[in-house]
Design a protein around this motif. Structure first.
Motif, PDB file in Angstrom:
ATOM      1  N   ASN A  41      24.739 -10.823 -13.598  1.00 19.24           N
ATOM      2  CA  ASN A  41      25.014 -12.307 -14.043  1.00 19.24           C
ATOM      3  C   ASN A  41      26.298 -12.490 -13.091  1.00 19.24           C
ATOM      4  O   ASN A  41      26.154 -13.611 -12.460  1.00 19.24           O
ATOM      5  CB  ASN A  41      25.537 -12.179 -15.429  1.00 19.24           C
ATOM      6  CG  ASN A  41      25.631 -13.551 -16.094  1.00 19.24           C
ATOM      7  OD1 ASN A  41      25.979 -14.453 -15.314  1.00 19.24           O
ATOM      8  ND2 ASN A  41      25.132 -13.927 -16.879  1.00 19.24           N
ATOM      9  N   MET A  42      27.544 -11.669 -12.895  1.00 20.94           N
ATOM     10  CA  MET A  42      28.391 -12.026 -12.156  1.00 20.94           C
ATOM     11  C   MET A  42      28.067 -12.274 -10.681  1.00 20.94           C
ATOM     12  O   MET A  42      28.714 -13.239  -9.943  1.00 20.94           O
ATOM     13  CB  MET A  42      29.730 -11.040 -12.398  1.00 20.94           C
ATOM     14  CG  MET A  42      30.017 -10.806 -13.551  1.00 20.94           C
ATOM     15  SD  MET A  42      31.329  -9.518 -13.812  1.00 20.94           S
ATOM     16  CE  MET A  42      32.524 -10.415 -13.417  1.00 20.94           C
ATOM     17  N   TYR A  43      27.019 -11.495 -10.443  1.00 16.14           N
ATOM     18  CA  TYR A  43      26.834 -11.645  -8.826  1.00 16.14           C
ATOM     19  C   TYR A  43      26.134 -13.208  -8.650  1.00 16.14           C
ATOM     20  O   TYR A  43      26.177 -13.451  -7.182  1.00 16.14           O
ATOM     21  CB  TYR A  43      25.791 -10.647  -8.545  1.00 16.14           C
ATOM     22  CG  TYR A  43      25.228 -10.356  -6.929  1.00 16.14           C
ATOM     23  CD1 TYR A  43      25.912  -9.819  -6.152  1.00 16.14           C
ATOM     24  CD2 TYR A  43      24.152 -11.256  -6.666  1.00 16.14           C
ATOM     25  CE1 TYR A  43      25.605  -9.744  -4.770  1.00 16.14           C
ATOM     26  CE2 TYR A  43      23.630 -10.899  -5.239  1.00 16.14           C
ATOM     27  CZ  TYR A  43      24.242 -10.310  -4.246  1.00 16.14           C
ATOM     28  OH  TYR A  43      24.066 -10.124  -3.086  1.00 16.14           O
ATOM     29  N   LEU A  44      25.603 -13.752  -9.439  1.00 13.61           N
ATOM     30  CA  LEU A  44      25.064 -15.049  -9.311  1.00 13.61           C
ATOM     31  C   LEU A  44      26.282 -16.290  -9.692  1.00 13.61           C
ATOM     32  O   LEU A  44      25.769 -17.346  -9.277  1.00 13.61           O
ATOM     33  CB  LEU A  44      23.913 -15.404 -10.419  1.00 13.61           C
ATOM     34  CG  LEU A  44      22.696 -14.497 -10.163  1.00 13.61           C
ATOM     35  CD1 LEU A  44      21.646 -14.609 -11.207  1.00 13.61           C
ATOM     36  CD2 LEU A  44      22.181 -14.716  -8.559  1.00 13.61           C
ATOM     37  N   GLN A  45      27.399 -15.922  -9.822  1.00  9.64           N
ATOM     38  CA  GLN A  45      28.454 -16.998 -10.037  1.00  9.64           C
ATOM     39  C   GLN A  45      28.976 -17.527  -8.827  1.00  9.64           C
ATOM     40  O   GLN A  45      28.982 -17.063  -7.862  1.00  9.64           O
ATOM     41  CB  GLN A  45      29.398 -16.225 -10.949  1.00  9.64           C
ATOM     42  CG  GLN A  45      28.837 -15.802 -12.338  1.00  9.64           C
ATOM     43  CD  GLN A  45      27.981 -16.816 -13.190  1.00  9.64           C
ATOM     44  OE1 GLN A  45      28.429 -18.082 -13.349  1.00  9.64           O
ATOM     45  NE2 GLN A  45      26.792 -16.196 -13.656  1.00  9.64           N
ATOM     46  N   ASN A  46      29.381 -18.797  -9.041  1.00  7.91           N
ATOM     47  CA  ASN A  46      29.887 -19.670  -7.926  1.00  7.91           C
ATOM     48  C   ASN A  46      31.193 -18.933  -7.211  1.00  7.91           C
ATOM     49  O   ASN A  46      31.393 -18.830  -6.075  1.00  7.91           O
ATOM     50  CB  ASN A  46      29.960 -21.081  -8.281  1.00  7.91           C
ATOM     51  CG  ASN A  46      28.955 -21.852  -8.560  1.00  7.91           C
ATOM     52  OD1 ASN A  46      27.765 -21.546  -8.062  1.00  7.91           O
ATOM     53  ND2 ASN A  46      28.946 -22.954  -9.416  1.00  7.91           N
TER      54      ASN A  46
END
Length: 222
Positions: A41-46
């Motif tokens: 999830n974090m990897y996809l954050q802006n």
């Protein structure tokens, strides 16, 4: 496999963002999430993409080494993790979980384990200072989500973690109470909403109980 603990989630904030966690940590702990799922999830954050989006696998892994262990990856380690990702044995999006596990459990990783422990403790204490007041919680947020702009508070937090290294003093925090409180009203004086944050017009108000942090839930990408 049990859900991620608050400490494990804090370590992943460090790995991917290089800073202590914000109010989102409480949300994810209460919701319950596995470490791999949270890492992906974090990897996809802006916030992550704004720094790492154009970097190679090696550069992204090295950034995580710096955030977790305050050092560049050694050549053998970097080549090992890169090959594991390129051959599909491990996934880049959740590689931080594997880096943390290796440092914590492998023989010969005592220095990295001690460094990670010190940096995690510092991040936990930093976050506790931020969360101790409504003004701190309101101020500790990015200047902009789209496009991503860290803003003063996140920048100070990242600079603190960088300067900390592996053995810096934990209690020398920036002046959190000196942070300006963001204007949370629109031009008509109504309460504003930015991203998934719900702001309050008064310092006496708390964040909404359904706060979901600055994260865009991973479900939204499918």
């Amino acid at each position: 496999m049990p859900n991620a603990t608050a400490t494990e989630i804090q370590q992943l904030y460090l790995a991917y963002f290089g800073r202590p966690a914000d109010s989102g940590l409480d949300y994810w702990v209460s919701k319950g999430i596995k470490t791999k799922e949270f890492a992906e999830n974090m990897y996809l954050q802006n916030e992550f993409i704004s720094i790492n989006g154009q970097l190679s696998i090696q550069e992204q892994v090295n950034n995580m080494y710096q955030n977790l262990f305050a050092r560049d990856a050694d050549t053998d380690g970097l080549n090992y993790w890169t090959k594991q990702i390129q051959t599909g044995k491990l996934v880049l999006a959740s590689i931080a979980v594997d880096l943390i596990w290796a440092a914590t459990n492998n023989m010969g990783s005592e220095v990295d384990k001690a460094c990670l422990s010190h940096r995690t403790s510092a991040a936990i204490d930093y976050r506790a200072d931020v969360m101790a007041s409504a003004s701190g919680r309101l101020a500790y947020q990015p200047e902009s989500i789209l496009p991503w702009i860290d803003g003063k508070e996140f920048t100070e937090a990242k600079e603190y973690m960088t300067a900390l290294g592996c053995d810096g003093p934990i209690k020398e925090f920036p002046c959190i109470t000196c942070w300006p409180i963001p204007d949370t009203t629109d031009e008509l004086g109504n309460e504003a909403s930015i991203g998934s944050f719900k702001f309050a017009n008064s310092l006496a108000k708390e964040f909404d109980d359904t706060l979901t942090d600055i994260f865009i839930p991973i479900d939204n990408f499918f």
